[in-house]
Design a protein around this motif. Structure first.
Motif, PDB file in Angstrom:
ATOM      1  N   LEU A   1      -9.678  11.416  -4.292  1.00  0.00           N
ATOM      2  CA  LEU A   1      -9.392  10.327  -3.355  1.00  0.00           C
ATOM      3  C   LEU A   1      -9.836  10.709  -1.944  1.00  0.00           C
ATOM      4  N   TYR A   2      -9.627  11.961  -1.576  1.00  0.00           N
ATOM      5  CA  TYR A   2     -10.056  12.422  -0.245  1.00  0.00           C
ATOM      6  C   TYR A   2     -11.579  12.345  -0.129  1.00  0.00           C
TER       7      TYR A   2
ATOM      8  N   LEU B   1       1.042   4.123  -3.074  1.00  0.00           N
ATOM      9  CA  LEU B   1       0.826   5.558  -2.858  1.00  0.00           C
ATOM     10  C   LEU B   1       2.037   6.374  -3.313  1.00  0.00           C
ATOM     11  N   PHE B   2       3.241   5.818  -3.111  1.00  0.00           N
ATOM     12  CA  PHE B   2       4.469   6.533  -3.476  1.00  0.00           C
ATOM     13  C   PHE B   2       4.644   6.593  -4.990  1.00  0.00           C
TER      14      PHE B   2
ATOM     15  N   ASN C   1       2.027   8.603  -6.788  1.00  0.00           N
ATOM     16  CA  ASN C   1       2.026   9.992  -6.345  1.00  0.00           C
ATOM     17  C   ASN C   1       0.641  10.432  -5.864  1.00  0.00           C
ATOM     18  N   LEU C   2       0.040   9.614  -5.012  1.00  0.00           N
ATOM     19  CA  LEU C   2      -1.304   9.871  -4.518  1.00  0.00           C
ATOM     20  C   LEU C   2      -1.239  10.499  -3.125  1.00  0.00           C
ATOM     21  N   THR C   3      -2.226  11.312  -2.833  1.00  0.00           N
ATOM     22  CA  THR C   3      -2.362  11.887  -1.488  1.00  0.00           C
ATOM     23  C   THR C   3      -3.795  11.711  -1.026  1.00  0.00           C
ATOM     24  N   VAL C   4      -3.962  11.474   0.263  1.00  0.00           N
ATOM     25  CA  VAL C   4      -5.312  11.207   0.785  1.00  0.00           C
ATOM     26  C   VAL C   4      -5.902  12.432   1.462  1.00  0.00           C
TER      27      VAL C   4
ATOM     28  N   LEU D   1       0.834  -1.212   0.000  1.00  0.00           N
ATOM     29  CA  LEU D   1       0.000   0.000   0.000  1.00  0.00           C
ATOM     30  C   LEU D   1       0.863   1.255   0.000  1.00  0.00           C
ATOM     31  N   VAL D   2       1.887   1.283   0.839  1.00  0.00           N
ATOM     32  CA  VAL D   2       2.776   2.445   0.891  1.00  0.00           C
ATOM     33  C   VAL D   2       3.495   2.625  -0.444  1.00  0.00           C
TER      34      VAL D   2
END
Length: 229
Positions: A172-173, A160-161, A164-167, A156-157
């Protein structure tokens, strides 16, 4: 009913003939949630609803020793002695179909192998499980799943890396925020007796399992929350 462990002797005599029948009577204590009250006008003793319950609007029925609760409240005895009431039982902990109950059987009010104050403990040898509020018999062999969790966490980490995703912003948020709302109200949207694929997906988005899964024998709710965070 009367003072606990008090016995009486009744002597019945017939006339004429003078035959006597002796009957030993043991007085029963009042049902849990009721107190023994003496009526000064007729010197009779009755089992009346606890003053704590009556002051909070709880309806008691002395004829069968039951109390009536609101749909989502918890009612019982703290430490098996003191009358207690919680206006809202935690989601899925209480059986909302039971309105009238006897406090002599407090486990009847709880779902999924739970018991105790606000149904906050697992009954007997049951343990809290991940992905559900139910309690089940578990084994320490389930600790082997730590390997799976370690691998999935690393994947999962990495995802995301590299993506280049951010929550904390964007689509996605919004998706995670929506999934949080559904997860909090899962008892309303999903049946607790049937595993729903959509519920599993929502749980995954909330970084939860969504599948009832043991972890180790003796795990309680405090351990579960600590491990999740």
């Amino acid at each position: 009913y009367g003072p606990e462990m008090v016995s009486l002797t009744l002597v019945l005599s017939t006339y004429p003939g003078g035959k006597q029948t002796v009957i030993e009577v043991m007085l029963l204590p009042c049902e849990p949630g009721f107190t023994l009250t003496s009526n000064s006008s007729n010197n009779l003793m009755t089992c009346d609803c606890s003053l704590f319950f009556t002051s909070h609007g709880v309806v008691c029925d002395a004829s069968d020793g039951t109390v009536t609760r609101n749909k989502n409240s918890w009612i019982g005895l703290y430490n098996n002695t003191l009358p207690a009431l919680a206006s809202n039982c935690p989601l899925d902990y209480c059986n909302t179909t039971i309105i009238k109950l006897s406090l002599a059987r407090p486990g009847d009010l709880c779902n999924g192998g739970r018991t105790g104050t606000i149904c906050g403990h697992c009954h007997g040898n049951n343990s809290v499980i991940f992905g559900s509020s139910l309690c089940k018999v578990c084994s320490d062999m389930w600790l082997m799943t730590l390997v799976m969790f370690a691998v999935l966490g690393a994947l999962l980490v990495a995802a995301l890396f590299f993506l280049n995703l951010t929550v904390t912003q964007g689509t996605l948020y919004g998706l995670i925020f929506y999934a949080n709302i559904i997860q909090v109200n899962s008892s309303i949207f999903f049946s607790q007796s049937i595993l729903n694929p959509l519920q599993v997906i929502v749980s995954f988005v909330n970084l939860d399992l969504g599948i009832p899964l043991c972890f180790y024998d003796g795990m309680d709710d405090a351990d579960k929350v600590g491990l999740q965070f």
